[in-house]
Each structure stands twice: as structure tokens, then as C-alpha cells.
Design an enzyme around this catalytic site. Structure first.
Site, PDB file in Angstrom:
ATOM      1  N   GLU A 118     -11.181  -3.079  -2.509  1.00  0.00           N
ATOM      2  CA  GLU A 118     -12.686  -3.211  -2.389  1.00  0.00           C
ATOM      3  C   GLU A 118     -13.547  -1.895  -2.827  1.00  0.00           C
ATOM      4  OE1 GLU A 118     -13.732  -4.098   1.594  1.00  0.00           O
ATOM      5  OE2 GLU A 118     -12.351  -5.350   1.969  1.00  0.00           O
TER       6      GLU A 118
ATOM      7  N   GLU B  20      -7.613  -2.659   6.415  1.00  0.00           N
ATOM      8  CA  GLU B  20      -8.250  -1.539   7.292  1.00  0.00           C
ATOM      9  C   GLU B  20      -7.643  -1.353   8.724  1.00  0.00           C
ATOM     10  OE1 GLU B  20     -12.501  -1.970   6.402  1.00  0.00           O
ATOM     11  OE2 GLU B  20     -12.257  -1.766   4.053  1.00  0.00           O
TER      12      GLU B  20
END
Length: 459
Positions: free
Chosen positions: A352, A170
Site C-alpha cells: 500500500e 497491519e
């Protein structure tokens, strides 16, 4: 075939996993030579983390990882995504290597493989060594250079066994939440630093990729991009323009350099007052071919144009999780489709996806988290629909195996399939644990059913 809430069957080679990160579960932050990270510093700063919580103990997985692997086997997982703590391996960020830290990950990888579980190793999940932050952190070019050296140490030790590497997790959160908005460690609110960190985190991916190709040549390498798809609130052209701008900053700023070798021109113009610190050769490193893209997705963003035309996020009143995030399973389908059709990605993993809810044990100790089951059914159903439509999704990782330290929310938000009683560190399977076990066993996502009013869970 069926819609998002219908029944979906997954291919025989599809990977079902769970995901965690080092600072959120390991604990043992001062043991066996580990150095401090920016999250140790941030969480110890009054007012930064809910209730003053820290990751000092977390789930104590540093000592209890064997218990966690046994639970993974009970689930039937064939993959597990975890991260390596840079300060556990190189306490000052560069230079001296802490062999005890390397030994821990050596044992973890060996024990996962012995259990028939493929390690998906994230090389960075936000725990920058504090010494590197003291020298300027991700806004400084020296940090990605130090990251390249750290990755070489890891690859030399584990590269003969690890077959799937994830370079960065991320990049948006690292750069903008950490250096622009101050919501994550190190808590800085400097636009120019966030812009510089954006480029240097992506550069670190390129440097790591180069190292892994050399030191772990049989492995596949990817990066984890988090994407909240952006939608305009209305058909008003001004809202559409605002959505393009929001998508540029949130998604294309990271998708384009990795997958196209250039930053989007409109975003570069918006950042003209704080230009990206690009040097010759950087974008070639950043955009070198990768084997897969990992996608993290939880929700979406809806925007309208403010009076000045700038994007403003709005909520539509739909159901949300405990994080306040809208439950919107079509969003994960849209991002997977975009990465494949618009960017040409030929191998995708959902690295995720999950939901926080206020899980409370019943009088008999059981945790009936039917809201989470409904969420996962819808999102995994959307992934199944993507596969049926020819989108090359090869695996899915639930966030998370365990309730854990949820960053600035501390221990107030629970994402796990396993309930963690933090005073005792006991792991207790929730209803979603058994649901996921059945999904893996049958390789099928059942149709969404109403939550039962009462009833016993399997044991």
C-alpha cells in the site's frame, strides 16, 4: 543513478497493482448470508465514524466487481490486492461455512485470472466477525485459533489458483488502534487488551502460514507490516532515546517476532506491567520462514522527548495530504532498506502507498488530481531508487483503485485512482489513473513536473 524525483525504469517482471479491502469497497453487508463484523457495529455507533457513514453500500463492488476488473485491465495492472471478508465466509467466525460467500471470491479470482491479473489475497483486513468480538476478540487466544480454521476453508477452495497470500494486514492497527486507542473497531481503550491482541494477531499469522503451506503448497505467503519510520526531532540524545522507544512500539514490536523470532527486550521491559501472553512454541510459529514481506507506508513520525523523557510526536511544517500526513518519500526508501539490510528480507512488495486529497470534478466532469500524481511520482521514484540500490522490491500497489470507505473518516477522504460518485456509484478516472496507466505501459516513472495550469486529459 537519479534521485527520488528523477526518472526510474522498472524490471520487466515488476508487478504494478492496486489495493483495496473488503469492508471498504464491497457493500452488501447483509446479503447472501454475510454475518456482521466489528466494523458494521462500530460504524453504526453514533460518534465513531465521520457523518455516521458506514460500509453498508460502500462502492458496491460485491455487485460491480466486473466493472472494476474492466478498469484494472484499462490501467494495465498485472496484480490486484484485495481482502476476503471473514464474516462473509464464516458468519459466526467459526463453524458454519457460507457457501454463497465462498462462491463470490471463487468468481472474483477466476475473473481476475481470466483478465491476466494476479490475485494477491489478504486473509484479514480488520473485519472480525462480531460473534468473535462478543467472545473477547483478538485479546483472546481462541480468536487466532478460529482464524486458522477460517484460513483452511479459504485455502481449500482457492488454493489451487491463488499464488500469493497475505495473512494479516497491519497488526499494529488491529491491536493498538482497535483495542488500545479506540480509534478503530471495536473501539476499546484497554492497554492490556492491546498487548494481548498484538501477540494473538501475530500468532494468527503463524497458524495461517502453517495451514497455507499444507493446503496451498505452490503459493507464496507473506504478511503486511505497516511502518512509519521514526526520526528524532534533533541531535539531542534525549530525542534519540525517545525515537528508539517510539520505533520499538510502532515497528520493532512487529518486525522482530516475525523476522527474528523474539520480541525486542526493551519493548518487553516497557510492557512489563501488561506482559505479552506468549506460550511455548508460539514464537516458532510466528517466525516460520515466509516468502516475502508486504510493506504499507504513507508517511513518517518525528518525535521529541517530553519532560519525562517519553516520546512525543511533532510536525515539521512540511506539506501534508488530506489525512494530515507529511509527504516524505525518503521514508519508504528507508523502511525498504531497513527490512532488507537489517532484517535480511529477500523479497519485498509495497502493498500500500497512496494519498488522500480533496478531489473535485471540474465543470466538464474531469478530476485533475495533480497533487496525487506528484505524491506517487516521488514515492514510486523512491521505490525505483531502492531497486537500483539492490533492494529486492518486486511490486508496488497503489492505495487505492477506488475512493472508498476510509474507516473512521467515512467517505470524507478520497484515495482512489477512480473517483466514486457515491450517490450513483459511477467510477470516473482521475488524472492519476491515466498517469499510472502510462507508468505501467512504459515501466518508467517520469521526472516530477509542475502541475499544468489548464489542459485536457486523455480519453
Amino acid at each position: 543513478m537519479s534521485g527520488t524525483n528523477g526518472r526510474h525504469e522498472f524490471p520487466p517482471d515488476f508487478l504494478f497493482g492496486t489495493a483495496t479491502s473488503a469492508y471498504q469497497i464491497e457493500g452488501a453487508t447483509t446479503e447472501d448470508g454475510r454475518g456482521p463484523s466489528i466494523w458494521d457495529t462500530f460504524s453504526a455507533t453514533p460518534g465513531k465514524v465521520w457523518n455516521g457513514d458506514t460500509g453498508a453500500i460502500a462502492c458496491d463492488s460485491y455487485h460491480r466487481y466486473g466493472v472494476d476488473i474492466a478498469r484494472m485491465q484499462e490501467l494495465g495492472l498485472n496484480a490486484y490486492r484485495f481482502s476476503i471478508a471473514w464474516p462473509r465466509v464464516i458468519p459466526e467466525g467459526r463453524g458454519r461455512v457460507n457457501e454463497a460467500g465462498l462462491d463470490f471470491y471463487d468468481r472474483l479470482v477466476d475473473d481476475l485470472l481470466a483478465a491476466g491479473i494476479q490475485p494477491f489475497v489478504s486473509l484479514y483486513h480488520w473485519d472480525l466477525p462480531q460473534a468473535l468480538e462478543d467472545a473477547g476478540g483478538w485479546p483472546e487466544r481462541a480468536t487466532p485459533e478460529a482464524f486458522g480454521d477460517y484460513v483452511e476453508v479459504i485455502a481449500k477452495r482457492l488454493g489451487d489458483r491463488v499464488r500469493n497470500w497475505l495473512t494479516q494486514n497491519e497488526p499494529y492497527c488491529i491491536s493498538w488502534l482497535g483495542y488500545g486507542l479506540g480509534l478503530h473497531a471495536p473501539g476499546r481503550t484497554e492497554r492490556a487488551s492491546a498487548v494481548a491482541a498484538t501477540h494473538h494477531v501475530l500468532l494468527s499469522h503463524g497458524l495461517a502460514l502453517e495451514t497455507l503451506r499444507r493446503e496451498s503448497p505452490k503459493a507464496e505467503v507473506g504478511i503486511v507490516l505497516d511502518s512509519w519510520p521514526v526520526y528524532p526531532e534533533s541531535d539531542d540524545p534525549r530525542d534519540a532515546e525517545a525515537a528508539v522507544e517510539a520505533d520499538g512500539m510502532r515497528n520493532r514490536l512487529f518486525f522482530d517476532p516475525v523476522l527474528r523470532g523474539s520480541y525486542p527486550e526493551d519493548v518487553v521491559e516497557w510492557l512489563a506491567d501488561t506482559p505479552l501472553p506468549v506460550r511455548d512454541g508460539d514464537l516458532a510459529l510466528i517466525s516460520a520462514p515466509i516468502d516475502f514481506v508486504g510493506l504499507n507506508n504513507y508517511s513518517r513520525t518525528i518525535v521529541r522527548a517530553d519532560t519525562d523523557g517519553r516520546p512525543h510526536s511533532v510536525m515539521n511544517g512540511g506539506p501534508t495530504t488530506d489525512m494530515g500526513w507529511e509527504i516524505y518519500p525518503n521514508g519508504i526508501y528507508d523502511v525498504l532498506s531497513r527490512l532488507h539490510h537489517e532484517y535480511g528480507v529477500q523479497k519485498l512488495y509495497v502493498t500500500e502507498n497512496g494519498a488522500a486529497f480533496a478531489d473535485v470534478p471540474r465543470h466538464d466532469g474531469r478530476i485533475e488530481d495533480h497533487d496525487r500524481i506528484a505524491y506517487l511520482t516521488q514515492y514510486l521514484g523512491a521505490v525505483g531508487r531502492a531497486i537500483e540500490d539492490g533492494i529486492p522490491v518486486r511490486g508496488y500497489f497503489v492505495w487505492s483503485l477506488l475512493d472508498n470507505f476510509e474507516w473512521a473518516y467515512g467517505y470524507s477522504r478520497r484515495f482512489g485512482l477512480l473517483y466514486v460518485d457515491f450517490p450513483t456509484l459511477e467510477r470516473i478516472p482521475k488524472s492519476s489513473f491515466y498517469w499510472y496507466r502510462d507508468v505501467i505501459g512504459s515501466r518508467t516513472v517520469p521526472e516530477l513536473e509542475p502541475a499544468p495550469v489548464s489542459g485536457d486529459e486523455p480519453t
